[in-house]
Design an enzyme around this catalytic site. Structure first.
Site, PDB file in Angstrom:
ATOM      1  N   LYS A 164      42.240  43.798  46.858  1.00 33.68           N
ATOM      2  CA  LYS A 164      42.965  42.965  45.906  1.00 33.68           C
ATOM      3  C   LYS A 164      42.038  41.863  45.396  1.00 33.68           C
ATOM      4  CE  LYS A 164      45.519  39.472  47.141  1.00 33.68           C
ATOM      5  NZ  LYS A 164      44.914  38.191  47.530  1.00 33.68           N
ATOM      6  N   ASP A 193      46.466  46.562  50.711  1.00 32.34           N
ATOM      7  CA  ASP A 193      47.104  45.253  50.841  1.00 32.34           C
ATOM      8  C   ASP A 193      47.168  45.011  52.336  1.00 32.34           C
ATOM      9  OD1 ASP A 193      48.998  43.250  51.368  1.00 32.34           O
ATOM     10  OD2 ASP A 193      49.951  43.584  49.431  1.00 32.34           O
ATOM     11  N   HIS A 194      46.409  44.043  52.823  1.00 33.47           N
ATOM     12  CA  HIS A 194      46.264  43.950  54.276  1.00 33.47           C
ATOM     13  C   HIS A 194      47.581  43.608  54.985  1.00 33.47           C
ATOM     14  CE1 HIS A 194      45.805  39.592  53.621  1.00 33.47           C
ATOM     15  NE2 HIS A 194      46.077  39.446  54.893  1.00 33.47           N
ATOM     16  N   LYS A 198      49.747  44.922  59.089  1.00 29.84           N
ATOM     17  CA  LYS A 198      50.315  44.087  60.148  1.00 29.84           C
ATOM     18  C   LYS A 198      51.429  44.864  60.859  1.00 29.84           C
ATOM     19  CE  LYS A 198      49.466  39.801  57.562  1.00 29.84           C
ATOM     20  NZ  LYS A 198      48.412  39.115  58.277  1.00 29.84           N
ATOM     21  N   GLU A 232      51.227  28.798  54.730  1.00 32.00           N
ATOM     22  CA  GLU A 232      49.918  28.637  55.370  1.00 32.00           C
ATOM     23  C   GLU A 232      49.654  27.156  55.569  1.00 32.00           C
ATOM     24  OE1 GLU A 232      46.756  31.590  54.000  1.00 32.00           O
ATOM     25  OE2 GLU A 232      47.859  31.168  52.177  1.00 32.00           O
ATOM     26  N   ASP A 251      47.783  35.257  43.597  1.00 28.47           N
ATOM     27  CA  ASP A 251      47.102  35.549  44.864  1.00 28.47           C
ATOM     28  C   ASP A 251      48.042  36.182  45.900  1.00 28.47           C
ATOM     29  OD1 ASP A 251      44.782  35.300  46.585  1.00 28.47           O
ATOM     30  OD2 ASP A 251      45.796  33.637  47.584  1.00 28.47           O
ATOM     31  N   HIS A 256      51.337  40.717  48.505  1.00 28.88           N
ATOM     32  CA  HIS A 256      51.880  40.527  49.853  1.00 28.88           C
ATOM     33  C   HIS A 256      53.392  40.275  49.850  1.00 28.88           C
ATOM     34  CE1 HIS A 256      47.720  40.398  50.604  1.00 28.88           C
ATOM     35  NE2 HIS A 256      47.525  39.104  50.510  1.00 28.88           N
ATOM     36  N   LYS A 356      49.991  26.946  50.276  1.00 27.93           N
ATOM     37  CA  LYS A 356      48.923  26.492  51.177  1.00 27.93           C
ATOM     38  C   LYS A 356      49.172  25.042  51.569  1.00 27.93           C
ATOM     39  CE  LYS A 356      45.449  29.719  49.528  1.00 27.93           C
ATOM     40  NZ  LYS A 356      45.461  30.631  50.671  1.00 27.93           N
TER      41      LYS A 356
END
Ligand code: BG6
Length: 508
Positions: A164, A193-194, A198, A232, A251, A256, A356
């Site tokens: 991505k 997409d990491h 998970k 985050e 982002d 995600h 964030k």
């Protein structure tokens, strides 16, 4: 507590199913992602004996490195606990230097890969991993095509993993899809997409579709609304230059957050095959009502962090981060209210927030169930009206919690809220995996279930595009608008308050 499936058993169960022969061709082999995630994940696969003996890794990057220097560099990023696995991998590492825009790199690569095939019996199976800047995605794929490296046939496969961000809006995502589809079939493309690596994200499907008790209440009749939080505590770290052009909406949301939403809201797939699952995910993403301009103003919130003292220590404002413009209008926080137009979810709002430098690192999906139709205990002393909330905790706490009302012991009838908790670590032990293991392994065995198809990526951008347009036309007036270490701007709370709701309190 009883351990349901001990971790060792899981590892043993996985052992012996090594992927087939292949060369892992890693573009961006000297980059950050390679060091932080990909190498440790590959190493874990070596340790779990999930890589085949007939395996090699060809690193490609612009850095001028000898083979030994590359091997030393890789070794630095591998844990030192298992010398045998380190040596195993080291002996299979190769390196080619080159400029991704230069055609001669790809013809040299073709020759090197053919030699490796002879030496390592990798049979012409190549997995190209593009851990490179997004501007190179299209050009590298085109070069692979021109050099004949993308061509499958004669019993060998070619696959390309694309990191991505996939595009920066709907139009550019479509253009990238069009460009790569001139070279590759859809089943050769693995858009990663990491989040799908998970455990807790994958568990959403198991939880929903392998337990008969939840599905009957998983709909508008019983659910009041859903809150997805992806918070985050870190700032933009060393990625200011990239982030200042992207912003949190691009982002995090089309990728995600949309993964979390689609797995929560999708219909049960007819099988666990890649396209059966992805069809359902795509369908629900397409059912999200695109916001018109007026709705964007009412249902979206953006924020940017100012300085703050999260743990008693001063952290700088976003605008003071390296690589960020001094007057930047880029958002570091987003909250959205979305509706899904289908029978299951009509009238059930999905509230999303991500940002964030928030008060706590926490990713979770909270399913807020409706109240009882009649409040029998409303006159009990201290009675707090409460609702049943099911929280799928994605990270860093990994688990599932259900809150419900219970009688507080004592002679008076008092009702309080209590929790039923499942914690992954208690049942399965601590997880030493990066999340990339399963994704890399799946690419090697050709299972695309956990990868995004072109229509899913475009559907994600369809949700985000109208917001981007309105935000671009109306620049934010008051940035920064939240202090680091808080839960974002006041408008985020107002977004909920206007519907008579509030964000779930996440304890620090
Ligand atoms: C990345 C984003 O894709 O995901 C980052 O570019 C973000 O900005 C990261 O920090 C979050 O990932 P995780 O796994 O830490 O939740």
């Amino acid at each position: 507590m009883e351990t349901v499936v001990p971790k060792q058993a899981l590892e043993l169960e996985m052992a012996g199913k090594a992927a087939g022969p292949c060369v892992f061709v890693l573009f961006g082999a000297a980059g950050d992602l390679t060091k932080r995630k990909l190498l440790p994940a590959l190493f874990n696969l070596v340790k779990a004996k999930l890589l085949p003996n007939d395996f090699a890794l060809m690193g490609v990057s612009v850095d001028d490195l000898s083979l030994d220097a590359f091997r030393d560099q890789v070794s630095q990023f591998l844990p030192s606990d298992d010398t045998e696995s380190r040596n195993w991998l080291r002996d299979r590492l190769f390196y080619e230097r080159g400029d991704f825009a230069d055609g001669s790199l790809f013809s040299r690569l073709g020759q090197r890969l053919a030699q490796i095939d002879l030496e390592f019996h990798t049979q012409g199976n190549y997995l190209f991993y593009l851990a490179v800047a997004p501007k190179f995605f299209g050009p590298v794929v085109q070069q692979l095509g021109t050099a004949g490296l993308s061509q499958q046939g004669d019993g060998h496969w070619r696959r390309v993993v694309i990191e991505k961000p996939f595009g920066q809006d709907l139009e550019s995502a479509k253009a990238l899809n069009r460009s790569i589809s001139t070279v590759l079939q859809e089943n050769q493309i693995y858009r990663i997409d990491h989040y799908l690596g998970k455990e807790t994200v994958q568990n959403i499907m198991v939880f929903r579709f392998d337990n008969a008790i939840f599905e009957p209440i998983w709909n508008r009749r019983y659910i009041d609304h859903v809150q997805i939080t992806n918070a985050e505590t870190v700032g933009v770290e060393r990625r200011g230059a990239y982030f200042d052009h992207a912003g949190t909406l691009r982002d995090m949301v089309p990728n995600h957050v949309m993964q979390l939403l689609s797995l929560t809201a999708m219909e049960p797939p007819v099988s666990f095959h890649a396209d059966a699952v992805r069809d359902e995910q795509a369908k629900v993403l397409h059912s999200i009502q695109p916001l018109n301009s007026e709705e964007v103003l009412l249902r979206s919130v953006r924020g940017q962090y100012g300085e703050g003292f999260p743990d008693g220590e001063r952290v700088p404002a976003y605008r003071a981060e390296p690589g960020v413009a001094a007057e930047s209008r880029t958002e570091t926080f987003v909250a959205l209210k979305l509706n899904i137009d289908n029978w299951r979810w009509a009238g059930v709002p999905f509230y999303l927030r991500t940002g964030k430098r928030l008060a706590k690192r926490q990713t979770e999906i909270a399913i807020q169930f409706r109240r009882t139709p009649f409040q029998l205990f409303r006159n009990a002393p201290l009675h707090q009206p409460h609702t049943n909330t099911l929280v799928l905790q994605i990270q860093p706490a990994e688990g599932i919690a259900l809150s419900f009302g219970a009688k507080i012991p004592g002679p008076l009838l008092r009702v309080g809220s209590v929790n039923m908790d499942f914690e992954y670590s208690q049942y399965f032990g601590a997880d030493a995996y990066t999340g990339y293991e399963v994704l890399l392994y799946d690419c090697m065995i050709g299972d695309a279930t956990l990868f995004q198809r072109s229509d899913m990526v475009e559907a994600g951008w369809c949700v985000v595009d109208p917001v981007l347009d309105v935000w671009k036309a109306l620049p934010p007036r008051r940035f920064p608008n939240y202090a680091s270490g808080t839960w974002g701007p006041a408008e985020s709370d107002q977004l909920m308050a206007q519907d008579g709701r509030q964000w779930r309190r996440i304890e620090p």
